[in-house]
Design a protein around this motif. Structure first.
Motif, PDB file in Angstrom:
ATOM      1  N   ARG A 451       0.757  -1.394  -0.061  1.00 28.59           N
ATOM      2  CA  ARG A 451      -0.056  -0.090  -0.172  1.00 28.59           C
ATOM      3  C   ARG A 451       0.971   1.290  -0.130  1.00 28.59           C
ATOM      4  O   ARG A 451       0.707   2.197  -0.776  1.00 28.59           O
ATOM      5  N   TYR A 454       2.707   1.866  -3.248  1.00 34.10           N
ATOM      6  CA  TYR A 454       1.715   2.427  -4.286  1.00 34.10           C
ATOM      7  C   TYR A 454       1.559   3.862  -4.273  1.00 34.10           C
ATOM      8  O   TYR A 454       1.683   4.545  -5.198  1.00 34.10           O
ATOM      9  N   PHE A 458       3.424   6.493  -7.070  1.00 30.67           N
ATOM     10  CA  PHE A 458       2.202   7.210  -7.858  1.00 30.67           C
ATOM     11  C   PHE A 458       2.211   8.695  -7.452  1.00 30.67           C
ATOM     12  O   PHE A 458       2.141   9.547  -8.247  1.00 30.67           O
TER      13      PHE A 458
END
Length: 574
Positions: A451, A454, A458
């Motif tokens: 998590r 990510y 991003f």
């Protein structure tokens, strides 16, 4: 004593048994620091270390008018170009002194920023502000040509001054303190690191003027600041009553940036004298000598020097994007700088006050007619990391140099003529340091968690992609309102704003374990110091790093000041 604070709706117990004096002990916070935030080096060391900060920020400030003035339709030989530079540096000195003395009180330089250039260029690209073609410009009289750029400067001045009210309101209103509840490590990382990563083109452009000189600058700065950092040099000194004696001085540890600039500048002079570099080459020491010759000795910049500022809705809304970006960036710098200079975690009142003072500084910059706002200088944060000198007094001495330069133009022109490849080499190191300090917040986060990876990947990669695309397709937004088009374009083109918001939103809406997200460790790092509660007995009051330098006893007697979120006596209430 323990207090329960709430971060993202989670109660976390934080111990505050340490006394303010213990909190101020820089060695406990950062044992590698040479001079902590409250340390006062000898005046002669302060002068030279202040000169380092001056030289670090001068290149960035000078570069802004060279981008701004053509967009204002100003003639290349207009002497007002140097006047704008002097105005920006004078305002930088004044605002930085207010910030370090009565604002957040961290050793941060507040000066012109690239973040304001993006909305500025967007505003000046509106149909009513675009420059006439060259044929029309050549037929204009000197007075008309002057009025042509000054009317645009007045538009920028009004937009900057009014949009800065946003920072003043959220700062003095204590809204920043509430925002901090959602500013997590995965918000800090993309915001701060993208400042350094987004500036790589600026560093590359300056360094590419002569890669040999730029690489030599990088190697020399690395040698002084990393390899020879613990090597001491013998210096002959004279002291009354002791006579002449030799002391061992930490020359490389204290002055790596200054030494690098001086040595590389001498090399550039040699290359110039021997004509190794062709005339007009950016690496020559005489390329910018005209700036020195044309600069007046004395000039006093003053508010409204280009006329009374004008205010339009499109200008204010467009410039607000720059203000938002600067706010997020500065909030990110506070805990980083505090840790670097050996200070305790910044309390909420210092952060509130710092943002408010930054807003006031931007208002002054607008009213003074600098064509830009003020923001925390990442370059000087990088200088603290390289030199290990985080003394507030050093920055205050740098303010004196800036104010003098703003008035004595010849003085500042000497430093403006530093060859551009040297500045590019310094930027390569400094911007890298900024990106690294942003990434250092990952120490609180579990990077084995998919998590977190990510969100991290991003929030860093996507803003770079989006801003690059927006720059290449600046006319892609069509809402039916030119004002809305400009605001949206500016917002989407600002990497630090997009990255910070992306990281903040994703980290607060995607479910995750508190410890994995780093919130427990971050709560201690971003502890909203309960300074006002540590010493209820005013007779036992011990000065704190973030207190005002004067008037604290009086403030402590006035109980109502504990309700003001920007006062050092403020006590957060649940």
């Amino acid at each position: 004593m323990e207090h329960d604070i709430q971060l993202n709706n989670v109660n976390i117990s934080v111990s505050t048994n340490a006394s303010p004096r213990d909190e101020n002990n820089s060695k406990n916070r950062n044992p590698d620091i040479t001079y902590g935030i409250d340390d006062v080096p000898p005046w002669y060391l302060c002068l030279f270390m202040a000169l380092q900060h001056y030289l670090t920020m001068i290149g960035a400030i000078v570069s802004i008018p060279f981008i701004l003035t053509p967009a204002l339709c100003m003639a290349e030989d207009d002497p007002a170009r140097s006047h704008i530079i002097s105005t920006m540096i004078l305002v930088t000195g004044l605002v930085t002194f207010i910030q370090t003395t009565f604002g957040c009180r961290l050793p941060l330089v507040q000066g012109g920023t690239i973040s304001f250039l993006v909305p500025t260029l967007a505003i000046l690209n509106l149909p009513q502000w675009k420059c006439p073609n060259q044929e029309v410009l050549e037929t204009m009289s000197p007075d008309d040509r002057t009025e042509l750029w000054q009317v645009r400067m007045r538009e920028l001045s009004g937009a900057i001054a009014v949009s800065a009210l946003f920072q003043v309101i959220i700062g003095f209103g204590g809204i920043v303190g509430y925002i901090l509840k959602f500013v997590t490590p995965l918000t800090i990382v993309p915001t701060v690191s993208l400042v350094g990563l987004s500036l790589f083109e600026n560093a590359a452009e300056a360094a590419s003027r002569h890669w040999g000189i730029a690489v030599g600058t990088i190697l020399m700065l690395t040698l002084y600041s990393q390899i020879l950092v613990n090597v001491k040099c013998p210096i002959i000194v004279y002291k009354k009553g002791q006579g002449i004696r030799i002391i061992w001085f930490s020359l490389f540890k204290l002055f790596p940036v200054l030494l690098t600039i001086v040595v590389m500048w001498i090399i550039c002079i040699i290359l110039t004298v021997t004509d190794t570099l062709p005339p007009g080459h950016p690496g020559r020491a005489d390329t910018k000598i005209k700036i020195l010759n044309d600069s007046p000795w004395i000039r006093f910049p003053y508010p409204g020097q280009w006329g009374i500022p004008t205010v339009t809705l499109s200008g204010v809304l467009g410039m607000l994007a720059g203000v938002l970006a600067c706010t997020v960036e500065s909030i990110s710098y506070y805990p980083t700088t505090s840790r670097m200079c050996g200070a305790p975690p910044p309390p909420v009142h210092a952060i509130n006050r710092g943002i408010a003072i930054e807003g006031l500084g931007t208002m002054l910059a607008g009213l003074w007619g600098s064509g830009n706002g003020t923001n925390t200088f990442g370059e000087n944060v990088g200088t603290i990391g390289v030199t290990k000198v985080g003394s507030r007094r050093v920055i205050q001495w740098a303010c004196l140099l800036m104010i003098l330069q703003g008035i004595i133009s010849k003085f500042g022109a000497v430093f403006i003529i530093i060859p551009e490849p040297i500045v590019g080499g310094i930027f390569c190191v400094m911007f890298g340091m900024i990106a690294a300090f942003g990434l250092s917040a990952l120490q609180y986060v579990n990077l084995n968690n998919a998590r977190n990876l990510y969100i991290l990947g991003f929030s860093i990669f996507f803003p770079l992609v989006l801003s690059k695309w927006m720059i290449q397709h600046s006319n892609i937004i069509h809402t039916g309102s030119e004002t809305a088009d400009g605001v949206i374009t500016v917002l989407l083109s600002t990497t630090i704003l997009v990255g910070g918001i992306t990281g903040c939103v994703l980290d607060n809406i995607i479910p995750g374990d508190l410890e994995d997200r780093g919130l427990i460790a971050w709560a201690n790092e971003m502890e909203l110091n309960f300074d006002g509660e540590n010493n209820d007995d005013q007779n036992e009051y011990v000065p704190n790093t973030f207190d005002f330098p004067i008037g604290m006893k009086l403030l402590r007697r006035w109980k109502w000041t504990s309700y003001l979120p920007f006062m050092p006596t403020y006590r957060p209430r649940s």
